[in-house]
Scaffold this active site. Structure first.
Site, PDB file in Angstrom:
ATOM      1  N   HIS A   1      -6.802   4.619   0.901  1.00  0.00           N
ATOM      2  CA  HIS A   1      -6.623   3.199   0.595  1.00  0.00           C
ATOM      3  C   HIS A   1      -7.514   2.902  -0.593  1.00  0.00           C
ATOM      4  O   HIS A   1      -8.662   2.499  -0.427  1.00  0.00           O
ATOM      5  CB  HIS A   1      -7.005   2.349   1.804  1.00  0.00           C
ATOM      6  CG  HIS A   1      -6.013   2.428   2.925  1.00  0.00           C
ATOM      7  ND1 HIS A   1      -4.796   1.781   2.893  1.00  0.00           N
ATOM      8  CD2 HIS A   1      -6.036   3.078   4.102  1.00  0.00           C
ATOM      9  CE1 HIS A   1      -4.123   2.028   4.000  1.00  0.00           C
ATOM     10  NE2 HIS A   1      -4.856   2.813   4.758  1.00  0.00           N
TER      11      HIS A   1
ATOM     12  N   LEU B   1      -0.435 -14.277   2.291  1.00  0.00           N
ATOM     13  CA  LEU B   1      -0.447 -13.379   1.130  1.00  0.00           C
ATOM     14  C   LEU B   1       0.997 -12.975   0.849  1.00  0.00           C
ATOM     15  O   LEU B   1       1.664 -12.402   1.713  1.00  0.00           O
ATOM     16  CB  LEU B   1      -1.300 -12.141   1.427  1.00  0.00           C
ATOM     17  CG  LEU B   1      -1.184 -10.975   0.424  1.00  0.00           C
ATOM     18  CD1 LEU B   1      -1.568 -11.411  -0.985  1.00  0.00           C
ATOM     19  CD2 LEU B   1      -2.031  -9.801   0.886  1.00  0.00           C
TER      20      LEU B   1
ATOM     21  N   LEU C   1      -2.009 -18.109  12.541  1.00  0.00           N
ATOM     22  CA  LEU C   1      -0.634 -18.586  12.374  1.00  0.00           C
ATOM     23  C   LEU C   1       0.225 -17.625  11.544  1.00  0.00           C
ATOM     24  O   LEU C   1      -0.280 -16.967  10.672  1.00  0.00           O
ATOM     25  CB  LEU C   1      -0.672 -19.962  11.706  1.00  0.00           C
ATOM     26  CG  LEU C   1      -1.524 -20.978  12.460  1.00  0.00           C
ATOM     27  CD1 LEU C   1      -1.696 -22.243  11.637  1.00  0.00           C
ATOM     28  CD2 LEU C   1      -0.905 -21.302  13.820  1.00  0.00           C
TER      29      LEU C   1
HETATM   30  S1  MYA Z   1      -0.452 -10.676   6.224  1.00  0.00           S
HETATM   31  C1  MYA Z   1       1.127 -11.022   5.495  1.00  0.00           C
HETATM   32  C2  MYA Z   1       1.312 -10.196   4.270  1.00  0.00           C
HETATM   33  N1  MYA Z   1       2.525 -10.581   3.570  1.00  0.00           N
HETATM   34  C3  MYA Z   1       3.708  -9.967   3.695  1.00  0.00           C
HETATM   35  O1  MYA Z   1       3.841  -8.991   4.423  1.00  0.00           O
HETATM   36  C4  MYA Z   1       4.838 -10.562   2.904  1.00  0.00           C
HETATM   37  C5  MYA Z   1       5.749  -9.534   2.280  1.00  0.00           C
HETATM   38  N2  MYA Z   1       4.980  -8.596   1.489  1.00  0.00           N
HETATM   39  C6  MYA Z   1       4.391  -8.893   0.293  1.00  0.00           C
HETATM   40  O2  MYA Z   1       4.444 -10.006  -0.206  1.00  0.00           O
HETATM   41  C7  MYA Z   1       3.630  -7.752  -0.377  1.00  0.00           C
HETATM   42  O3  MYA Z   1       4.085  -6.523   0.131  1.00  0.00           O
HETATM   43  C8  MYA Z   1       2.102  -7.866  -0.192  1.00  0.00           C
HETATM   44  C9  MYA Z   1       1.421  -6.629  -0.797  1.00  0.00           C
HETATM   45  C10 MYA Z   1       1.584  -9.106  -0.939  1.00  0.00           C
HETATM   46  C11 MYA Z   1       1.715  -7.935   1.275  1.00  0.00           C
HETATM   47  N3  MYA Z   1      -2.998  -7.254   3.867  1.00  0.00           N
HETATM   48  O4  MYA Z   1       0.083  -5.355  -4.790  1.00  0.00           O
HETATM   49  P1  MYA Z   1       0.240  -4.051  -4.113  1.00  0.00           P
HETATM   50  C12 MYA Z   1      -2.732  -3.510   0.374  1.00  0.00           C
HETATM   51  C13 MYA Z   1      -3.978  -6.658   3.154  1.00  0.00           C
HETATM   52  O5  MYA Z   1       0.665  -2.918  -4.983  1.00  0.00           O
HETATM   53  P2  MYA Z   1       2.473  -5.169  -2.677  1.00  0.00           P
HETATM   54  C14 MYA Z   1      -1.527 -11.836   5.431  1.00  0.00           C
HETATM   55  O6  MYA Z   1      -1.097 -12.724   4.782  1.00  0.00           O
HETATM   56  C15 MYA Z   1      -2.267  -2.069   0.449  1.00  0.00           C
HETATM   57  O7  MYA Z   1      -2.825  -1.440   1.592  1.00  0.00           O
HETATM   58  N4  MYA Z   1      -3.764  -5.685   2.261  1.00  0.00           N
HETATM   59  O8  MYA Z   1       1.237  -4.146  -2.871  1.00  0.00           O
HETATM   60  C16 MYA Z   1      -3.031 -11.604   5.592  1.00  0.00           C
HETATM   61  C17 MYA Z   1      -2.778  -1.535  -0.857  1.00  0.00           C
HETATM   62  O9  MYA Z   1      -4.187  -1.317  -0.799  1.00  0.00           O
HETATM   63  P3  MYA Z   1      -4.732   0.174  -0.538  1.00  0.00           P
HETATM   64  C18 MYA Z   1      -2.482  -5.293   2.077  1.00  0.00           C
HETATM   65  O10 MYA Z   1       3.320  -4.607  -1.613  1.00  0.00           O
HETATM   66  C19 MYA Z   1      -3.560 -11.062   4.285  1.00  0.00           C
HETATM   67  C20 MYA Z   1      -2.560  -2.713  -1.801  1.00  0.00           C
HETATM   68  O11 MYA Z   1      -2.497  -3.894  -0.966  1.00  0.00           O
HETATM   69  C21 MYA Z   1      -1.429  -5.867   2.769  1.00  0.00           C
HETATM   70  O12 MYA Z   1       3.110  -5.500  -3.982  1.00  0.00           O
HETATM   71  C22 MYA Z   1      -4.987 -10.615   4.368  1.00  0.00           C
HETATM   72  C23 MYA Z   1      -1.255  -2.587  -2.556  1.00  0.00           C
HETATM   73  O13 MYA Z   1      -1.135  -3.697  -3.397  1.00  0.00           O
HETATM   74  C24 MYA Z   1      -1.725  -6.880   3.702  1.00  0.00           C
HETATM   75  N5  MYA Z   1      -0.772  -7.479   4.430  1.00  0.00           N
HETATM   76  O14 MYA Z   1       1.789  -6.511  -2.129  1.00  0.00           O
HETATM   77  C25 MYA Z   1      -5.497 -10.101   3.037  1.00  0.00           C
HETATM   78  N6  MYA Z   1      -0.288  -5.291   2.373  1.00  0.00           N
HETATM   79  O15 MYA Z   1      -4.310   1.015  -1.700  1.00  0.00           O
HETATM   80  C26 MYA Z   1      -6.908  -9.539   3.124  1.00  0.00           C
HETATM   81  C27 MYA Z   1      -0.625  -4.376   1.461  1.00  0.00           C
HETATM   82  O16 MYA Z   1      -6.221   0.067  -0.410  1.00  0.00           O
HETATM   83  C28 MYA Z   1      -7.949 -10.614   3.181  1.00  0.00           C
HETATM   84  N7  MYA Z   1      -1.948  -4.364   1.274  1.00  0.00           N
HETATM   85  O17 MYA Z   1      -4.100   0.645   0.732  1.00  0.00           O
HETATM   86  C29 MYA Z   1      -9.346 -10.031   3.156  1.00  0.00           C
HETATM   87  C30 MYA Z   1     -10.440 -11.087   3.239  1.00  0.00           C
HETATM   88  C31 MYA Z   1     -10.602 -11.837   1.910  1.00  0.00           C
HETATM   89  C32 MYA Z   1     -11.589 -12.980   1.987  1.00  0.00           C
HETATM   90  C33 MYA Z   1     -13.027 -12.509   2.167  1.00  0.00           C
HETATM   91  C34 MYA Z   1     -13.995 -13.715   2.171  1.00  0.00           C
HETATM   92  C35 MYA Z   1     -15.412 -13.285   2.409  1.00  0.00           C
END
Ligand code: MYA
Length: 415
Positions: A29, A165, A415
């Site tokens: 990752h 997201l 949610l």
């Molecule tokens: S969960 C709902 C997520 N949304 C969907 O499933 C909707 C449909 N899918 C999409 O829109 C895209 O596929 C998304 C990824 C946007 C999900 N949570 O840009 P990329 C990692 C975290 O090339 P894409 C919700 O909303 C993936 O492992 N990371 O990929 C909670 C890889 O990283 P790595 C995820 O498919 C969100 C990288 O992203 C997720 O174009 C919480 C690839 O990026 C996911 N659901 O876009 C977010 N999916 O290489 C974290 C993929 O390392 C919050 N990835 O494996 C963290 C806390 C932040 C705040 C901190 C405050 C202190």
């Protein structure tokens, strides 16, 4: 001197490592490995302490400018008070948000729901983050945070709950998601908050618990017709309809809708109940008023008021989250209720949830969904819920919990 049999590749250690690397649970990752989250390589390491992984830095050291986006795109802060912006967010999610594994359904959060979910007490507008195409100004990606106090064992931690997201289908796999996550992290840090909670259907480093969805058919005929469920073995449609039939009205004396005057009693009931779980929200009266007072077509809450003493003894709630049905001739929307927070002290939980099913059915929901969190396992099978496919993983950011726990020890519904 050089020993040809003791180079890296044939050592037992390296064989074990290559074996582990070939397993999906340790797949690379590239982004998540750089973040302060429990790492797969540390699973089972008892020397690491529970709690914060990284210490806060002085606010003056938090990056002051947004992260760079690929040049065709720009950041926008989404004002959810604006009808126009709310509609743009609604449309982005309606067309690009979460689908089931077979791509039959896609979440269709309503505008009212989004305004409710994104404007709780103390929310920050700056945490409602969009990405637009510079040329067309079209909204192409979104991520949000809302503030919450989350109790982990004996500690109450200020956190951001991260949700929604979403990257437009045409912009997937371009590593936009990591930039969005870093940007929301930066904006959360600017408010002096250093932890977050989130859920995802995908496995990331490292779940604190993994939950399963269960589904209770209310309108089995429609659910079967749209491919949500299948006719059971040796079952006919009419036997199936009869199996899931519910009474017209709740059976518990004193069962009624929650009102504003109930906020303090419900808060007491809920705080007391949630204190037994490993992780739960720390709700005060303001939170309960926002999250649990009924809002039409968004959240429904019912309670039991003792006919004798007028004490509030039991509580149940569910939220409304329809899904679009993709490519069905006859139906376009699946109306789903999701179990939220439920507390029983006097009415058996089974009976309370049966009443919740009865009111959901009267409100024309097609299905009632529940996770196996809190005490839900005690009623799922008996009330004819069936297990779903797909899992929901819960995560904390910058807070280590060395040992994952059972979903029944989780007191948090996101949610
Ligand atoms: S969960 C709902 C997520 N949304 C969907 O499933 C909707 C449909 N899918 C999409 O829109 C895209 O596929 C998304 C990824 C946007 C999900 N949570 O840009 P990329 C990692 C975290 O090339 P894409 C919700 O909303 C993936 O492992 N990371 O990929 C909670 C890889 O990283 P790595 C995820 O498919 C969100 C990288 O992203 C997720 O174009 C919480 C690839 O990026 C996911 N659901 O876009 C977010 N999916 O290489 C974290 C993929 O390392 C919050 N990835 O494996 C963290 C806390 C932040 C705040 C901190 C405050 C202190």
């Amino acid at each position: 001197e050089a020993n040809p049999f003791s180079n890296d590749d044939s050592s037992l250690e390296s064989i074990v490592r290559r074996f582990q690397d070939s397993m999906s649970s340790v797949k690379r990752h590239k982004f998540w490995e750089t973040q302060p989250v429990g790492q797969f390589k540390d699973v089972g390491d008892t020397s690491l302490p529970d709690g914060s992984i990284e210490l806060p830095t002085p606010l003056s050291e938090v990056k002051q400018e947004p992260y760079n986006l690929p040049s065709p795109y720009e950041w926008t802060t989404c004002d959810m008070d604006s009808e126009e912006t709310c509609t743009e967010v609604y449309i982005l999610l309606k067309n690009n948000y979460v689908e089931d594994d077979e791509n039959l359904f896609r979440f269709n959060y309503s505008k009212e729901f989004l305004r409710w979910a994104l404007r709780p007490p103390g929310y920050y507008k700056s945490w409602h983050i969009g990405v637009r195409a510079k040329a067309s100004k079209k909204l192409v990606a979104f991520i949000t945070g809302v503030p919450a106090r989350i109790r982990v064992r004996n500690e109450i931690v200020k956190m951001a709950e991260i949700n929604f997201l979403c990257v437009h289908k045409k912009l997937r796999s371009k590593r936009l998601a990591p930039v969005m996550i870093k940007e929301v992290t930066r904006r959360v840090h600017l408010e002096n908050i250093w932890q977050a909670a989130y859920t995802a259907g995908v496995v990331l480093p490292t779940p604190i618990t993994t939950c399963q969805y269960w589904h209770r058919s209310l309108n089995p005929k429609k659910l079967i017709e749209v491919g949500f469920s299948r006719l059971g073995a040796r079952m006919t449609m009419s036997r199936t309809i009869k199996l899931y039939k519910l009474p017209d009205s709740p059976v518990t004396p004193g069962f009624r809708k929650m009102e504003l005057r109930d906020v303090s009693a419900v808060t007491r009931l809920l705080r007391n109940y949630l204190s037994q779980f490993v992780v739960s929200p720390d709700f005060d009266e303001n939170d309960v008023q926002h999250w649990l007072l009924p809002t039409e077509d968004v959240v429904d809450s019912y309670l039991v008021e003792s006919p004798e003493t007028h004490d509030i003894t039991d509580f149940c709630s569910f939220y409304t989250l329809p899904s679009s049905i993709l490519g069905n001739q006859n139906y376009s929307i699946l109306k789903a209720a999701y179990s939220y927070y439920n507390v029983s002290t006097k009415t058996p939980l089974l009976q309370l949830m049966n009443d919740a099913l009865i009111v959901a059915n009267r409100k024309d929901f097609d299905v009632f969904n529940a996770l196996d969190v809190m005490h839900n396992e005690s009623f799922l099978k008996e009330l004819k819920f069936g297990p779903g496919d797909g899992q929901l993983h819960y995560y904390l950011y910058n807070y280590r919990i060395r040992n994952a726990f059972r979903p029944s020890e989780l007191g948090l519904v996101l949610l």
